[in-house]
Enzyme design. Structure first.
Site, PDB file in Angstrom:
ATOM      1  N   CYS A 104      11.468   8.123  -2.220  1.00  0.00           N
ATOM      2  CA  CYS A 104      12.476   8.684  -1.296  1.00  0.00           C
ATOM      3  C   CYS A 104      11.944   8.678   0.134  1.00  0.00           C
ATOM      4  O   CYS A 104      12.680   8.364   1.084  1.00  0.00           O
ATOM      5  CB  CYS A 104      12.836  10.106  -1.697  1.00  0.00           C
ATOM      6  N   CYS A 106       0.363   3.535   2.986  1.00  0.00           N
ATOM      7  CA  CYS A 106       1.005   2.954   4.172  1.00  0.00           C
ATOM      8  C   CYS A 106       2.493   3.272   4.184  1.00  0.00           C
ATOM      9  O   CYS A 106       3.064   3.619   5.220  1.00  0.00           O
ATOM     10  CB  CYS A 106       0.815   1.437   4.203  1.00  0.00           C
ATOM     11  N   CYS A 158       9.351  13.192  -3.554  1.00  0.00           N
ATOM     12  CA  CYS A 158       9.418  11.838  -4.127  1.00  0.00           C
ATOM     13  C   CYS A 158       8.919  10.776  -3.144  1.00  0.00           C
ATOM     14  O   CYS A 158       9.466  10.622  -2.052  1.00  0.00           O
ATOM     15  CB  CYS A 158      10.861  11.563  -4.541  1.00  0.00           C
ATOM     16  N   CYS A 191       0.821  -1.219   0.000  1.00  0.00           N
ATOM     17  CA  CYS A 191       0.000   0.000   0.000  1.00  0.00           C
ATOM     18  C   CYS A 191       0.859   1.275   0.000  1.00  0.00           C
ATOM     19  O   CYS A 191       1.665   1.494   0.900  1.00  0.00           O
ATOM     20  CB  CYS A 191      -0.914  -0.034   1.226  1.00  0.00           C
TER      21      CYS A 191
END
Length: 359
Positions: free
Chosen positions: A175, A56, A172, A53
């Site tokens: 990231c 998540c 990002c 997910c």
């Protein structure tokens, strides 16, 4: 460097990144332990998640920070359930989407759904309000060295350091998922003077990113002592992958928690002599000790330090008898079991490893 140009490797690895993203401070709940931990003598905030997910993964660093902050709050538990693995628990509590966050009051298995923001600050405010606590969010200093045009060359191009650099962008998603893992990598090697784990905001400092061929985020490059042009890091993105890579490239011997492994301090050439030394007569030991002195004299850097420990242990073994190494190992194990500084832990573990070759 457009947002759509994300490293293909990360896309493949995204399915399992989340499992490594949360710290030990978040209690892992399963079908076996859920009702032993929840509904008992403390209230609990529980995140029901799926490893694949995206939301998540984005929540992961915030939830980790929450877990670390409430770790010492005896009346509160911060937990998580992997709904792919423990479907019956998630079904029982009506979980239909991820992440679902629910509050379980002390002594109750009747949850209240959390509908607030998904930042550590918002979650902490909710837990404090519901749990009657006044916990402040933990602010742990980062072990990742932050690079900029002002310090990049000084740090990354230092010929005495092996440097791993993450070129990232603040927006990002990959990231953000990598951030808690990368922090753990930096923490694992913070005792190593010759290793630097660093990052650069390559969206803000585009010239530097372009100089090193960065076209997507995150891009990881390794700058070893002998190659300051930089090498692409194409390995896995979980903690053990990074730790194994640094150990192999830098000759270090750390585990994922930053502790020395059993290989730390071992010098192969001296180890061979120790095997002869252990079974030798007293007169033979003296001759072998001289050979060890000669061999230790050839060592450089950290190996020279290890050589001195070998010689000290060999000398003590001759003076105090065959049981010296075994008794000293037991003493060091007692010391290591206590709360000691990382530097002391390193010192004792090195000596224990070398002693083990004599035992």
């Amino acid at each position: 460097m457009g947002r759509s140009r994300i490293c293909n490797t990360l896309a493949i690895l995204a399915l399992f990144l989340f499992s490594s993203a949360l710290a030990d401070d978040v209690v892992v709940l399963t079908e076996e332990n859920f009702e032993k931990e929840i509904g008992q003598d403390r209230a609990a905030l529980v995140e029901f998640y799926a490893p694949w997910c995206g939301h998540c993964k984005k929540l992961a660093p915030e939830y980790e920070k929450l877990g670390a902050s409430f770790k010492k709050a005896k009346s509160i538990l911060i937990g998580k359930v992997d709904c792919d693995e423990h479907k019956s628990v998630c079904s029982k509590y009506g979980v239909q989407g991820y992440p679902t966050i629910q509050w379980f009051p002390k002594g109750s298995l009747e949850p209240k759904k959390y509908e607030g923001g998904r930042t550590a600050e918002a979650l902490a405010e909710f837990v404090n309000s519901e749990g009657g606590t006044n916990v402040k969010l933990a602010s742990t200093p980062s072990s990742v060295v932050v690079l900029s045009p002002d310090n990049f060359d000084e740090i990354v191009l230092d010929e005495t350091k092996d440097v791993l650099v993450e070129f990232y962008a603040p927006w990002c998603g990959h990231c953000k998922s990598l951030a808690p893992i990368y922090e753990k990598v930096a923490t694992a090697f913070k005792q190593e003077e010759g290793v630097v784990i660093a990052n650069l905001d390559a969206d803000k400092h585009r010239d530097l990113g372009e100089k090193y061929g960065v076209s997507g985020f995150p891009t990881l490059k390794f700058f070893p002592k002998g190659n300051k042009a930089g090498e692409d890091y194409d390995g896995g993105r979980d903690l053990d992958d990074f730790v194994n890579f640094i150990n192999e490239k830098s000759g270090t011997s750390r585990d994922s928690k930053g502790q020395f492994t059993s290989k730390a301090g071992i010098v192969e050439s001296l180890d061979t002599l120790v095997k002869e030394f252990v079974s030798a007569t007293n007169e033979e030991k003296k001759a072998l000790f001289s050979k060890m002195e000669d061999e230790a004299g050839k060592l450089n850097g950290s190996a020279a330090r290890y050589g001195k420990i070998y010689l000290k242990v060999a000398k003590s073994s001759m003076e105090k008898g065959a049981d010296y190494a075994k008794n000293e190992i037991q003493r060091l194990e007692r010391m290591l079991a206590k709360s000691i500084s990382p530097a002391k832990s390193d010192e004792f573990t090195l000596k224990k490893n070398i002693l083990a070759t004599f035992a």
